[in-house]
Design an enzyme around this catalytic site. Structure first.
Site, PDB file in Angstrom:
ATOM      1  N   HIS A 138       0.845  -1.201   0.000  1.00 26.15           N
ATOM      2  CA  HIS A 138       0.000   0.000   0.000  1.00 26.15           C
ATOM      3  C   HIS A 138       0.875   1.244   0.000  1.00 26.15           C
ATOM      4  CE1 HIS A 138      -3.352  -2.305   2.411  1.00 26.15           C
ATOM      5  NE2 HIS A 138      -3.109  -2.853   1.244  1.00 26.15           N
TER       6      HIS A 138
ATOM      7  N   TYR B 127      -8.803   5.841   2.708  1.00 25.42           N
ATOM      8  CA  TYR B 127     -10.055   5.617   1.972  1.00 25.42           C
ATOM      9  C   TYR B 127     -10.895   6.890   1.973  1.00 25.42           C
ATOM     10  CZ  TYR B 127      -8.278   1.004   2.771  1.00 25.42           C
ATOM     11  OH  TYR B 127      -7.453  -0.080   2.822  1.00 25.42           O
TER      12      TYR B 127
ATOM     13  N   HIS C 175     -13.263   1.271  -1.689  1.00 25.34           N
ATOM     14  CA  HIS C 175     -13.746   0.994  -0.326  1.00 25.34           C
ATOM     15  C   HIS C 175     -15.234   1.300  -0.199  1.00 25.34           C
ATOM     16  CE1 HIS C 175     -12.790   0.331   3.990  1.00 25.34           C
ATOM     17  NE2 HIS C 175     -11.746  -0.245   3.479  1.00 25.34           N
TER      18      HIS C 175
ATOM     19  N   GLU D  14     -13.710  -8.515   0.289  1.00 27.13           N
ATOM     20  CA  GLU D  14     -13.248  -8.516   1.689  1.00 27.13           C
ATOM     21  C   GLU D  14     -14.409  -8.403   2.661  1.00 27.13           C
ATOM     22  OE1 GLU D  14     -10.768  -4.982   1.338  1.00 27.13           O
ATOM     23  OE2 GLU D  14     -11.938  -4.066   2.925  1.00 27.13           O
TER      24      GLU D  14
HETATM   25  C1  GCO Z   1      -7.830  -3.603   2.284  1.00 23.47           C
HETATM   26  C2  GCO Z   1      -8.947  -3.279   3.205  1.00 23.47           C
HETATM   27  C3  GCO Z   1      -8.556  -2.917   4.591  1.00 23.47           C
HETATM   28  C4  GCO Z   1      -9.764  -2.713   5.456  1.00 23.47           C
HETATM   29  C5  GCO Z   1      -9.452  -3.119   6.863  1.00 23.47           C
HETATM   30  C6  GCO Z   1     -10.684  -2.975   7.758  1.00 23.47           C
HETATM   31  O1  GCO Z   1      -8.037  -3.537   1.062  1.00 23.47           O
HETATM   32  O2  GCO Z   1      -6.785  -4.002   2.801  1.00 23.47           O
HETATM   33  O3  GCO Z   1      -9.818  -2.353   2.602  1.00 23.47           O
HETATM   34  O4  GCO Z   1      -7.716  -1.816   4.618  1.00 23.47           O
HETATM   35  O5  GCO Z   1     -10.200  -1.377   5.419  1.00 23.47           O
HETATM   36  O6  GCO Z   1      -9.021  -4.448   6.849  1.00 23.47           O
HETATM   37  O7  GCO Z   1     -10.350  -3.303   9.075  1.00 23.47           O
HETATM   38 MG    MG Z   2     -10.034  -3.134   0.597  1.00 22.87          MG
END
Ligand code: GCO
Ligand code: MG
Length: 404
Positions: A127, A158, A212, A262
Protein backbone atom coordinates in the site's frame (compact mmCIF):
# COMPACT_ATOMS: atom_id res chain seq x y z
CA UNK A 1 -7.13 -44.11 11.92
CA UNK A 2 -5.74 -43.26 15.38
CA UNK A 3 -8.23 -41.75 17.79
CA UNK A 4 -6.61 -38.37 18.42
CA UNK A 5 -9.20 -36.02 19.87
CA UNK A 6 -9.61 -32.34 20.68
CA UNK A 7 -8.65 -31.90 24.34
CA UNK A 8 -9.06 -28.14 24.68
CA UNK A 9 -9.55 -24.98 22.61
CA UNK A 10 -7.90 -21.77 23.80
CA UNK A 11 -8.15 -18.27 22.35
CA UNK A 12 -5.66 -15.42 22.64
CA UNK A 13 -5.90 -11.75 21.76
CA UNK A 14 -2.62 -9.98 21.16
CA UNK A 15 -1.72 -6.64 19.55
CA UNK A 16 2.03 -6.63 18.74
CA UNK A 17 1.36 -4.15 15.94
CA UNK A 18 -1.24 -2.07 17.80
CA UNK A 19 -4.03 -4.05 16.10
CA UNK A 20 -6.01 -6.73 17.95
CA UNK A 21 -5.30 -10.19 16.50
CA UNK A 22 -7.30 -13.25 17.59
CA UNK A 23 -5.51 -16.61 17.66
CA UNK A 24 -7.06 -20.00 18.41
CA UNK A 25 -5.04 -22.94 19.76
CA UNK A 26 -6.53 -26.43 19.46
CA UNK A 27 -4.84 -28.83 21.90
CA UNK A 28 -5.22 -32.57 21.36
CA UNK A 29 -5.09 -35.82 23.33
CA UNK A 30 -1.46 -36.07 22.15
CA UNK A 31 0.49 -33.79 24.55
CA UNK A 32 2.83 -32.36 21.89
CA UNK A 33 0.27 -32.11 19.08
CA UNK A 34 -1.62 -28.81 18.73
CA UNK A 35 -2.56 -26.38 15.97
CA UNK A 36 -3.07 -22.64 15.56
CA UNK A 37 -5.66 -20.75 13.52
CA UNK A 38 -6.55 -17.12 12.88
CA UNK A 39 -9.92 -15.75 14.06
CA UNK A 40 -9.11 -12.05 13.62
CA UNK A 41 -12.08 -9.71 13.48
CA UNK A 42 -10.33 -6.63 14.82
CA UNK A 43 -13.43 -4.50 15.35
CA UNK A 44 -15.41 -7.07 17.36
CA UNK A 45 -12.69 -9.32 18.86
CA UNK A 46 -14.44 -9.75 22.22
CA UNK A 47 -17.50 -11.23 20.50
CA UNK A 48 -15.30 -13.74 18.66
CA UNK A 49 -13.59 -14.77 21.92
CA UNK A 50 -17.01 -15.36 23.52
CA UNK A 51 -18.24 -17.42 20.56
CA UNK A 52 -15.18 -19.67 20.83
CA UNK A 53 -15.06 -20.03 24.62
CA UNK A 54 -18.81 -20.32 25.29
CA UNK A 55 -19.97 -22.31 22.25
CA UNK A 56 -17.30 -23.97 20.07
CA UNK A 57 -15.01 -25.21 22.84
CA UNK A 58 -17.66 -27.12 24.84
CA UNK A 59 -19.16 -28.45 21.57
CA UNK A 60 -15.89 -29.84 20.15
CA UNK A 61 -14.01 -31.22 23.15
CA UNK A 62 -13.51 -34.98 22.68
CA UNK A 63 -14.19 -34.90 18.89
CA UNK A 64 -11.69 -36.53 16.54
CA UNK A 65 -9.25 -34.02 15.03
CA UNK A 66 -9.33 -35.82 11.68
CA UNK A 67 -12.77 -34.91 10.33
CA UNK A 68 -12.24 -31.24 9.47
CA UNK A 69 -15.08 -31.01 6.94
CA UNK A 70 -17.64 -32.54 9.29
CA UNK A 71 -16.48 -30.35 12.18
CA UNK A 72 -16.69 -27.27 9.95
CA UNK A 73 -20.23 -28.16 8.83
CA UNK A 74 -21.39 -28.75 12.40
CA UNK A 75 -19.76 -25.53 13.67
CA UNK A 76 -21.49 -23.60 10.86
CA UNK A 77 -24.91 -25.27 11.15
CA UNK A 78 -25.22 -25.58 14.92
CA UNK A 79 -25.97 -21.87 15.48
CA UNK A 80 -28.86 -22.17 13.00
CA UNK A 81 -28.52 -18.50 12.02
CA UNK A 82 -25.15 -18.38 10.29
CA UNK A 83 -22.85 -16.68 7.76
CA UNK A 84 -21.99 -13.69 9.90
CA UNK A 85 -18.47 -12.29 10.57
CA UNK A 86 -18.37 -13.03 14.31
CA UNK A 87 -19.27 -16.72 14.16
CA UNK A 88 -17.34 -17.21 10.90
CA UNK A 89 -14.17 -15.87 12.51
CA UNK A 90 -14.65 -18.16 15.51
CA UNK A 91 -15.12 -21.12 13.14
CA UNK A 92 -12.06 -20.08 11.14
CA UNK A 93 -9.81 -20.16 14.19
CA UNK A 94 -10.72 -23.79 14.88
CA UNK A 95 -10.75 -24.75 11.19
CA UNK A 96 -7.27 -23.43 10.42
CA UNK A 97 -5.90 -24.99 13.64
CA UNK A 98 -7.28 -28.38 12.52
CA UNK A 99 -5.59 -27.96 9.12
CA UNK A 100 -2.38 -27.08 10.98
CA UNK A 101 -2.73 -30.33 12.97
CA UNK A 102 -3.56 -32.32 9.81
CA UNK A 103 -0.33 -31.08 8.21
CA UNK A 104 1.67 -31.97 11.31
CA UNK A 105 0.18 -35.47 11.34
CA UNK A 106 0.97 -35.90 7.63
CA UNK A 107 4.37 -34.30 8.15
CA UNK A 108 3.64 -31.99 5.19
CA UNK A 109 3.39 -28.20 4.70
CA UNK A 110 -0.21 -27.18 4.02
CA UNK A 111 0.39 -26.36 0.33
CA UNK A 112 1.51 -29.96 -0.20
CA UNK A 113 -1.58 -31.30 1.56
CA UNK A 114 -3.78 -29.12 -0.69
CA UNK A 115 -2.26 -30.50 -3.88
CA UNK A 116 1.24 -29.09 -4.17
CA UNK A 117 2.67 -25.93 -5.72
CA UNK A 118 1.71 -24.31 -9.01
CA UNK A 119 4.34 -21.57 -8.42
CA UNK A 120 7.45 -21.15 -6.28
CA UNK A 121 6.86 -17.61 -5.01
CA UNK A 122 3.74 -15.57 -4.22
CA UNK A 123 3.58 -12.16 -5.93
CA UNK A 124 2.47 -9.59 -3.35
CA UNK A 125 1.30 -5.98 -3.42
CA UNK A 126 1.93 -3.19 -0.91
CA UNK A 127 0.00 0.00 0.00
CA UNK A 128 1.51 3.32 -1.10
CA UNK A 129 -0.13 6.30 0.59
CA UNK A 130 0.65 9.86 1.60
CA UNK A 131 -0.93 13.27 2.14
CA UNK A 132 0.53 14.72 -1.08
CA UNK A 133 1.46 13.49 -4.55
CA UNK A 134 5.14 13.75 -3.61
CA UNK A 135 4.70 11.63 -0.48
CA UNK A 136 2.86 8.95 -2.45
CA UNK A 137 5.56 8.96 -5.12
CA UNK A 138 8.28 8.61 -2.47
CA UNK A 139 6.40 5.67 -0.99
CA UNK A 140 6.07 3.99 -4.39
CA UNK A 141 9.80 4.54 -5.03
CA UNK A 142 10.65 2.94 -1.67
CA UNK A 143 8.61 -0.15 -2.50
CA UNK A 144 10.10 -0.31 -6.00
CA UNK A 145 13.58 -0.25 -4.49
CA UNK A 146 12.52 -3.12 -2.23
CA UNK A 147 11.55 -5.09 -5.33
CA UNK A 148 7.77 -4.76 -5.29
CA UNK A 149 6.13 -4.50 -8.71
CA UNK A 150 2.47 -4.35 -7.62
CA UNK A 151 1.46 -1.25 -5.63
CA UNK A 152 -1.89 0.02 -4.42
CA UNK A 153 -1.95 3.81 -4.67
CA UNK A 154 -3.93 6.12 -2.38
CA UNK A 155 -3.65 9.71 -1.20
CA UNK A 156 -5.22 9.93 2.25
CA UNK A 157 -6.39 6.34 2.78
CA UNK A 158 -10.05 5.62 1.97
CA UNK A 159 -12.15 8.49 0.67
CA UNK A 160 -8.92 10.41 0.14
CA UNK A 161 -7.71 13.70 1.59
CA UNK A 162 -7.90 15.53 -1.71
CA UNK A 163 -4.42 16.95 -1.17
CA UNK A 164 -5.27 18.39 2.21
CA UNK A 165 -8.50 20.16 1.20
CA UNK A 166 -10.69 18.12 3.55
CA UNK A 167 -11.44 21.25 5.60
CA UNK A 168 -13.16 22.74 2.54
CA UNK A 169 -16.10 20.36 3.05
CA UNK A 170 -19.17 22.43 3.93
CA UNK A 171 -21.34 20.69 6.56
CA UNK A 172 -24.78 21.72 7.85
CA UNK A 173 -25.22 23.42 11.22
CA UNK A 174 -24.86 20.91 14.07
CA UNK A 175 -23.45 18.18 11.81
CA UNK A 176 -22.24 15.19 13.88
CA UNK A 177 -18.55 14.30 14.19
CA UNK A 178 -17.17 11.79 11.74
CA UNK A 179 -14.70 10.99 8.95
CA UNK A 180 -16.14 13.34 6.32
CA UNK A 181 -15.31 12.96 2.67
CA UNK A 182 -16.41 14.53 -0.56
CA UNK A 183 -17.01 12.04 -3.41
CA UNK A 184 -16.18 14.35 -6.32
CA UNK A 185 -13.09 15.82 -4.63
CA UNK A 186 -11.96 12.26 -3.82
CA UNK A 187 -12.49 11.09 -7.39
CA UNK A 188 -10.68 14.13 -8.82
CA UNK A 189 -7.67 13.71 -6.51
CA UNK A 190 -7.33 10.03 -7.45
CA UNK A 191 -7.43 10.73 -11.20
CA UNK A 192 -4.74 13.37 -10.71
CA UNK A 193 -2.73 10.92 -8.58
CA UNK A 194 -2.71 8.25 -11.27
CA UNK A 195 -1.79 10.83 -13.93
CA UNK A 196 1.29 11.56 -11.83
CA UNK A 197 2.01 7.89 -11.07
CA UNK A 198 1.89 6.81 -14.70
CA UNK A 199 3.97 9.78 -15.90
CA UNK A 200 6.52 9.26 -13.08
CA UNK A 201 6.75 5.44 -13.06
CA UNK A 202 5.46 4.45 -16.50
CA UNK A 203 4.02 0.98 -17.05
CA UNK A 204 6.62 -1.15 -15.29
CA UNK A 205 4.56 -1.31 -12.09
CA UNK A 206 1.06 -2.71 -11.73
CA UNK A 207 -1.19 -0.36 -9.79
CA UNK A 208 -4.48 -0.78 -8.01
CA UNK A 209 -6.91 1.38 -6.05
CA UNK A 210 -9.51 0.64 -3.37
CA UNK A 211 -12.77 2.61 -3.62
CA UNK A 212 -13.75 0.99 -0.33
CA UNK A 213 -17.46 1.11 -1.31
CA UNK A 214 -17.46 4.90 -0.85
CA UNK A 215 -19.12 5.99 -4.10
CA UNK A 216 -22.64 5.88 -5.48
CA UNK A 217 -23.31 3.58 -8.41
CA UNK A 218 -23.32 6.42 -10.92
CA UNK A 219 -20.12 7.96 -9.53
CA UNK A 220 -18.47 4.53 -9.53
CA UNK A 221 -19.26 4.07 -13.23
CA UNK A 222 -17.92 7.51 -14.14
CA UNK A 223 -14.85 6.93 -11.95
CA UNK A 224 -14.10 3.54 -13.51
CA UNK A 225 -14.41 4.91 -17.04
CA UNK A 226 -12.01 7.76 -16.22
CA UNK A 227 -9.52 5.32 -14.67
CA UNK A 228 -9.43 3.11 -17.81
CA UNK A 229 -6.56 5.17 -19.27
CA UNK A 230 -4.29 4.10 -16.36
CA UNK A 231 -4.79 0.36 -16.98
CA UNK A 232 -5.16 -0.59 -13.30
CA UNK A 233 -4.42 -4.15 -12.21
CA UNK A 234 -7.76 -3.87 -10.43
CA UNK A 235 -10.21 -1.40 -8.92
CA UNK A 236 -11.33 -2.74 -5.56
CA UNK A 237 -14.65 -2.59 -3.73
CA UNK A 238 -16.24 -0.33 -6.31
CA UNK A 239 -19.60 -1.13 -4.72
CA UNK A 240 -20.90 -2.27 -1.34
CA UNK A 241 -21.92 -5.94 -1.04
CA UNK A 242 -25.53 -4.79 -0.98
CA UNK A 243 -25.15 -3.28 -4.47
CA UNK A 244 -23.19 -6.05 -6.23
CA UNK A 245 -25.88 -6.52 -8.89
CA UNK A 246 -24.79 -3.19 -10.36
CA UNK A 247 -21.52 -4.86 -11.37
CA UNK A 248 -23.56 -6.15 -14.34
CA UNK A 249 -23.80 -2.59 -15.67
CA UNK A 250 -20.24 -1.68 -14.76
CA UNK A 251 -19.01 -4.74 -16.64
CA UNK A 252 -20.95 -3.77 -19.76
CA UNK A 253 -19.54 -0.24 -19.83
CA UNK A 254 -15.93 -0.27 -18.70
CA UNK A 255 -12.78 -2.33 -19.18
CA UNK A 256 -11.48 -1.71 -15.64
CA UNK A 257 -10.70 -5.04 -13.89
CA UNK A 258 -12.78 -5.39 -10.70
CA UNK A 259 -11.83 -6.91 -7.34
CA UNK A 260 -14.43 -7.54 -4.64
CA UNK A 261 -14.90 -9.62 -1.56
CA UNK A 262 -13.25 -8.52 1.69
CA UNK A 263 -16.70 -7.72 3.10
CA UNK A 264 -18.29 -10.98 1.92
CA UNK A 265 -19.28 -13.41 4.68
CA UNK A 266 -22.04 -15.37 2.94
CA UNK A 267 -21.69 -17.54 -0.21
CA UNK A 268 -24.84 -15.86 -1.55
CA UNK A 269 -22.76 -12.66 -1.87
CA UNK A 270 -20.13 -14.09 -4.20
CA UNK A 271 -22.10 -16.68 -6.19
CA UNK A 272 -23.71 -14.19 -8.62
CA UNK A 273 -20.69 -11.94 -9.26
CA UNK A 274 -18.45 -14.98 -9.87
CA UNK A 275 -20.86 -17.05 -12.01
CA UNK A 276 -21.60 -13.98 -14.18
CA UNK A 277 -17.89 -13.11 -14.35
CA UNK A 278 -18.71 -9.57 -13.25
CA UNK A 279 -15.47 -9.42 -11.27
CA UNK A 280 -11.88 -10.43 -12.06
CA UNK A 281 -10.51 -11.00 -8.53
CA UNK A 282 -12.12 -12.45 -5.40
CA UNK A 283 -10.85 -10.78 -2.25
CA UNK A 284 -12.42 -12.40 0.79
CA UNK A 285 -10.85 -12.22 4.24
CA UNK A 286 -10.44 -15.95 4.90
CA UNK A 287 -11.51 -15.87 8.54
CA UNK A 288 -14.62 -13.84 7.67
CA UNK A 289 -15.97 -16.75 5.61
CA UNK A 290 -15.00 -19.47 8.11
CA UNK A 291 -11.37 -20.28 7.33
CA UNK A 292 -9.41 -22.46 4.96
CA UNK A 293 -12.12 -25.09 4.40
CA UNK A 294 -14.51 -22.68 2.62
CA UNK A 295 -11.68 -20.67 1.06
CA UNK A 296 -10.22 -23.63 -0.81
CA UNK A 297 -13.70 -24.42 -2.13
CA UNK A 298 -14.17 -20.77 -3.15
CA UNK A 299 -10.80 -20.72 -4.96
CA UNK A 300 -11.78 -23.83 -6.94
CA UNK A 301 -15.28 -22.43 -7.64
CA UNK A 302 -13.73 -19.22 -8.99
CA UNK A 303 -11.29 -21.15 -11.18
CA UNK A 304 -14.17 -22.50 -13.25
CA UNK A 305 -15.21 -18.92 -14.11
CA UNK A 306 -11.75 -17.46 -14.69
CA UNK A 307 -11.90 -15.37 -11.51
CA UNK A 308 -8.51 -15.14 -9.79
CA UNK A 309 -7.73 -14.95 -6.08
CA UNK A 310 -6.50 -11.82 -4.33
CA UNK A 311 -7.15 -12.68 -0.69
CA UNK A 312 -7.53 -9.78 1.74
CA UNK A 313 -4.25 -9.23 3.57
CA UNK A 314 -4.05 -5.96 5.49
CA UNK A 315 -2.59 -5.65 8.98
CA UNK A 316 -5.80 -6.82 10.71
CA UNK A 317 -4.93 -10.40 9.86
CA UNK A 318 -2.46 -12.45 11.92
CA UNK A 319 0.72 -13.94 10.44
CA UNK A 320 -0.91 -17.36 11.00
CA UNK A 321 -3.87 -16.29 8.85
CA UNK A 322 -1.53 -14.75 6.27
CA UNK A 323 0.54 -17.94 6.10
CA UNK A 324 -2.59 -20.10 5.78
CA UNK A 325 -3.74 -18.14 2.73
CA UNK A 326 -0.24 -18.10 1.27
CA UNK A 327 -0.28 -21.91 1.31
CA UNK A 328 -3.54 -21.61 -0.66
CA UNK A 329 -1.83 -19.09 -2.97
CA UNK A 330 0.93 -21.58 -3.73
CA UNK A 331 -1.58 -24.33 -4.57
CA UNK A 332 -4.28 -22.41 -6.50
CA UNK A 333 -3.86 -22.40 -10.27
CA UNK A 334 -6.11 -19.29 -10.40
CA UNK A 335 -3.98 -17.29 -7.98
CA UNK A 336 -3.97 -13.60 -8.92
CA UNK A 337 -2.05 -11.56 -6.34
CA UNK A 338 -1.64 -11.48 -2.56
CA UNK A 339 -2.18 -8.33 -0.52
CA UNK A 340 0.59 -7.97 2.04
CA UNK A 341 1.26 -5.39 4.77
CA UNK A 342 4.60 -6.63 6.13
CA UNK A 343 5.34 -7.92 9.65
CA UNK A 344 6.79 -5.84 12.48
CA UNK A 345 9.69 -7.19 14.56
CA UNK A 346 7.30 -7.63 17.48
CA UNK A 347 4.97 -9.70 15.28
CA UNK A 348 7.87 -11.87 14.16
CA UNK A 349 8.75 -12.49 17.82
CA UNK A 350 5.17 -13.42 18.71
CA UNK A 351 4.71 -15.52 15.55
CA UNK A 352 7.96 -17.41 14.81
CA UNK A 353 8.08 -18.71 11.24
CA UNK A 354 6.32 -15.73 9.57
CA UNK A 355 6.38 -15.84 5.75
CA UNK A 356 9.34 -13.97 4.25
CA UNK A 357 9.42 -11.65 1.23
CA UNK A 358 12.22 -11.23 -1.30
CA UNK A 359 12.11 -9.14 -4.45
CA UNK A 360 8.32 -8.84 -4.43
CA UNK A 361 7.64 -12.52 -3.81
CA UNK A 362 6.51 -14.11 -0.53
CA UNK A 363 7.64 -17.54 0.67
CA UNK A 364 6.27 -19.80 3.40
CA UNK A 365 8.61 -22.17 5.22
CA UNK A 366 8.45 -25.93 4.64
CA UNK A 367 7.55 -26.85 8.19
CA UNK A 368 4.58 -29.20 8.49
CA UNK A 369 1.13 -27.62 8.73
CA UNK A 370 0.77 -23.82 8.44
CA UNK A 371 4.34 -23.48 9.70
CA UNK A 372 3.90 -20.44 11.97
CA UNK A 373 4.21 -20.74 15.75
CA UNK A 374 2.75 -18.64 18.53
CA UNK A 375 4.86 -17.57 21.52
CA UNK A 376 2.28 -17.16 24.28
CA UNK A 377 4.73 -15.40 26.59
CA UNK A 378 5.71 -12.88 23.91
CA UNK A 379 2.05 -12.43 22.98
CA UNK A 380 1.19 -11.58 26.58
CA UNK A 381 3.47 -8.52 26.32
CA UNK A 382 0.92 -7.01 23.88
CA UNK A 383 -2.52 -7.26 25.49
CA UNK A 384 -5.67 -6.28 23.57
CA UNK A 385 -6.12 -2.53 23.11
CA UNK A 386 -9.07 -0.20 22.59
CA UNK A 387 -8.91 0.30 18.82
CA UNK A 388 -9.48 3.72 17.21
CA UNK A 389 -12.79 3.26 15.40
CA UNK A 390 -13.09 6.89 14.24
CA UNK A 391 -12.32 6.18 10.57
CA UNK A 392 -15.31 3.80 10.50
CA UNK A 393 -17.77 6.67 11.09
CA UNK A 394 -17.62 7.99 7.55
CA UNK A 395 -20.00 10.72 6.50
CA UNK A 396 -20.92 12.62 3.36
CA UNK A 397 -20.72 16.44 3.51
CA UNK A 398 -24.35 16.72 4.71
CA UNK A 399 -23.53 14.32 7.57
CA UNK A 400 -25.16 11.22 6.07
CA UNK A 401 -23.43 8.15 7.51
CA UNK A 402 -22.00 5.92 4.80
CA UNK A 403 -20.23 2.56 4.68
CA UNK A 404 -16.57 3.11 5.65
C1 GCO B 1 -7.83 -3.60 2.28
C2 GCO B 1 -8.95 -3.28 3.21
C3 GCO B 1 -8.56 -2.92 4.59
C4 GCO B 1 -9.76 -2.71 5.46
C5 GCO B 1 -9.45 -3.12 6.86
C6 GCO B 1 -10.68 -2.98 7.76
O1 GCO B 1 -8.04 -3.54 1.06
O2 GCO B 1 -6.79 -4.00 2.80
O3 GCO B 1 -9.82 -2.35 2.60
O4 GCO B 1 -7.72 -1.82 4.62
O5 GCO B 1 -10.20 -1.38 5.42
O6 GCO B 1 -9.02 -4.45 6.85
O7 GCO B 1 -10.35 -3.30 9.07
MG1 MG C 1 -10.03 -3.13 0.60
Amino acid sequence: MDNITIRDIKVFVTAPNGINLVIVKVETSEPDLFGYGCATFTWRHKAVVTAIEEYLCPMLKGKSVHNIEDIWQTMMGSSYWRNGPVLNNAISGVDEALWDIKGKLANMPLYSLLGGKTREGIAVYRHADGSSFEEVEDCIRKYQEEGYRYIRCHMGTYGGNFGGKRQQIVKPEGAPNGAYFHPKMYMDSVIKLFERVRSEFGWEIEVMHDVHERLSMADTLAFAKELEQFKLFFLEDSLSPEQVNYYKYLREQTSVPFAMGELFTNPAEWMTVVQNQWIDFIRVHLSDIGGLTPAKKLANFCEAYGVRTAWHGPNDLSPIGMAAQMHLDLYSHNFGIQEFSGFSEAEEMVFPGCPTVKNGYAYVNDKSGIGVGFDEKEAAKYPAIEMDHSWLFSRLPDGTAVRP
